[in-house]
Design a protein around this motif. Structure first.
Motif, PDB file in Angstrom:
ATOM      1  N   UNK A 137       0.833  -1.208   0.000  1.00 23.44           N
ATOM      2  CA  UNK A 137       0.000   0.000   0.000  1.00 23.44           C
ATOM      3  C   UNK A 137       0.860   1.248   0.000  1.00 23.44           C
ATOM      4  N   UNK A 138       1.910   1.238   0.844  1.00 24.38           N
ATOM      5  CA  UNK A 138       2.801   2.396   0.953  1.00 24.38           C
ATOM      6  C   UNK A 138       2.362   3.377   2.029  1.00 24.38           C
ATOM      7  N   UNK A 139       3.106   4.456   2.164  1.00 25.43           N
ATOM      8  CA  UNK A 139       2.877   5.460   3.210  1.00 25.43           C
ATOM      9  C   UNK A 139       2.801   6.856   2.572  1.00 25.43           C
ATOM     10  N   UNK A 140       2.127   7.799   3.237  1.00 29.37           N
ATOM     11  CA  UNK A 140       1.332   7.646   4.468  1.00 29.37           C
ATOM     12  C   UNK A 140       0.042   6.872   4.203  1.00 29.37           C
ATOM     13  N   UNK A 141      -0.471   6.262   5.264  1.00 26.32           N
ATOM     14  CA  UNK A 141      -1.740   5.550   5.167  1.00 26.32           C
ATOM     15  C   UNK A 141      -2.467   5.651   6.503  1.00 26.32           C
ATOM     16  N   UNK A 142      -3.739   5.296   6.492  1.00 25.67           N
ATOM     17  CA  UNK A 142      -4.556   5.345   7.710  1.00 25.67           C
ATOM     18  C   UNK A 142      -5.080   3.942   7.974  1.00 25.67           C
ATOM     19  N   UNK A 143      -4.806   3.434   9.172  1.00 29.27           N
ATOM     20  CA  UNK A 143      -5.304   2.118   9.578  1.00 29.27           C
ATOM     21  C   UNK A 143      -6.554   2.344  10.420  1.00 29.27           C
ATOM     22  N   UNK A 157      -3.000   7.195  11.893  1.00 33.04           N
ATOM     23  CA  UNK A 157      -2.300   7.553  10.657  1.00 33.04           C
ATOM     24  C   UNK A 157      -0.835   7.147  10.785  1.00 33.04           C
ATOM     25  N   UNK A 158      -0.323   6.457   9.774  1.00 29.53           N
ATOM     26  CA  UNK A 158       1.084   6.033   9.750  1.00 29.53           C
ATOM     27  C   UNK A 158       1.812   6.809   8.651  1.00 29.53           C
ATOM     28  N   UNK A 165       3.801   0.001  14.741  1.00 29.59           N
ATOM     29  CA  UNK A 165       3.384  -0.566  16.040  1.00 29.59           C
ATOM     30  C   UNK A 165       2.244   0.217  16.677  1.00 29.59           C
ATOM     31  N   UNK A 166       2.103   1.487  16.311  1.00 31.02           N
ATOM     32  CA  UNK A 166       1.021   2.289  16.900  1.00 31.02           C
ATOM     33  C   UNK A 166      -0.366   1.800  16.452  1.00 31.02           C
ATOM     34  N   UNK A 167      -0.386   0.945  15.410  1.00 38.11           N
ATOM     35  CA  UNK A 167      -1.667   0.381  14.941  1.00 38.11           C
ATOM     36  C   UNK A 167      -1.988  -0.958  15.600  1.00 38.11           C
ATOM     37  N   UNK A 168      -1.057  -1.479  16.377  1.00 37.53           N
ATOM     38  CA  UNK A 168      -1.214  -2.840  16.923  1.00 37.53           C
ATOM     39  C   UNK A 168      -2.462  -2.993  17.790  1.00 37.53           C
TER      40      UNK A 168
END
Length: 373
Positions: A137-143, A157-158, A165-168
């Motif tokens: 997908x690539x960055x930036x992206x939103x999980x 948002x990454x 790891x903030x999306x874990x």
């Protein structure tokens, strides 16, 4: 056709149910509401108030027995319970629309199937799967979590892989989707409404401004080119047709720098960005929703004049009440919620105006919303 004097059952007793109920009462309908909280905003005006969780079988049975037609005010209700309800009560919107829109994975697939543009995305059942797929997908992206989450909750948002790891923690709630971050110029929303005969109308399109991921202002008409408005309405009609909509669907969209549009998300109900229509149109989203689910002919919406709707959150209630006398042209709506919590939607203000820019300045200079400007 459901007639005045008959009963509309509403699942959900929040502000959308309240405004739906007020519109129904004007036409002479009775209202039954199911909500877990006693004296909810809609419960305060209902003829019959059923206080129970949304998945309570006995309560759903009671609602079906006292109602001639049943609708819902938001999508995060019990799908299985609603599906069973459709077997024994008249629920013209059906349960499938809720199944689709309460799960972002299902929703993205259906939007794509309707043939309209969305941001590139991936799905992940687990954090490990996200790690494996994210580079595609690539960055930036939103999980985002597949289930739940609104007003910016349930998403991260990454900017780079270092932040993954903030999306874990999101995966403790549900599977997730990750979508490419799309640089956009404006956010708009189309509210489309359709009755069982297939008669379909869109409300005038709103331009939406968010603060802290919560809708702050809706400006109507949206300050975009005519071709953008036409694209947006066509996309909403494609989605509504694909979903065989009955009732109301709000379609949130991004306007890209080249003037193209991209669909963000759906809501199968009246929407915050349509509140302006109570004052600014010949038919509000709530009156039209009642007409749609009751099988009445719909009215072609007309905009009486430019307007701005501003949300009133918990922290704005006291300053607003202090300034009521200063702004006689403001239409003030408060929802009857018991406690004014910070960032909680407590009401809204609609301002009809001949000069949008001047009124936007007036809102800012009032000092009521200074914490989020």
């Amino acid at each position: 056709m459901i007639q005045p004097g008959q009963t509309i059952g509403i699942i959900g007793g929040g502000q959308l149910g309240r405004m739906m109920g007020l519109a129904a009462k004007e036409a002479g309908f009775k209202i039954a509401v199911l909500d877990p909280t006693k004296n909810s905003p809609c419960g305060q005006l209902a003829d019959i108030e059923i206080v129970a969780p949304y998945n309570d079988e006995e309560a759903l049975n009671e609602l079906s027995q006292v109602s001639d037609v049943i609708t819902f005010e938001f999508e995060n209700i019990d799908y299985e319970g609603l599906k069973r309800l459709t077997k024994k009560a008249y629920v013209p919107q059906g349960a499938e629309l809720v199944r689709i829109t309460q799960n972002r994975i299902n929703e993205k697939a259906e939007i794509q199937a309707a043939g309209v543009q969305i941001a590139p995305y991936i799905t992940a059942e687990t954090y490990k799967e996200l790690e494996e797929k994210i580079d595609d997908l690539g960055f930036p992206c939103i999980v985002k979590t597949a289930f739940g989450g609104y007003d910016g909750k349930g998403q991260v948002k990454l900017e780079s892989r270092d932040q993954i790891e903030s999306a874990k923690d999101l995966f403790t709630h549900s599977p997730c989707i990750a979508e490419a971050f799309v640089p956009f110029e404006k956010e708009i929303s189309v509210i489309i409404q359709r009755n069982p005969a297939g008669q379909t109308y869109c409300l005038p399109i709103a331009e939406n401004i968010h603060k802290h991921h919560i809708l702050h202002e809706s400006i109507v008409p949206a300050r975009v080119e005519q071709r953008v408005l036409e694209q947006a309405e066509n996309a909403a009609k494609k989605i509504a047709g694909h979903l065989e909509l009955i009732g109301t669907l709000a379609v949130e969209m991004f306007v890209l720098p080249d003037g193209e549009i991209m669909i963000n998300e759906l809501a199968p109900r009246p929407h915050n960005s349509g509140h302006y229509s109570i004052e600014a149109c010949n038919i509000s989203q709530f009156h039209q929703h009642v007409r749609a689910v009751c099988g009445w002919p719909l009215r072609e919406p007309k905009l009486w004049g430019s307007s701005i709707m501003v949300n009133v959150l918990g922290e704005h209630v006291a300053p607003l009440q202090e300034r009521i006398a200063d702004y006689p042209d403001w239409s003030i709506h408060l929802y009857g919620k018991a406690e004014a919590k910070e960032k909680r939607k407590m009401g809204h203000v609609t301002i009809m105006t001949e000069n949008l820019e001047k009124t936007l300045q007036e809102i800012e200079q009032s000092g009521i919303w200074q914490d989020i400007n």
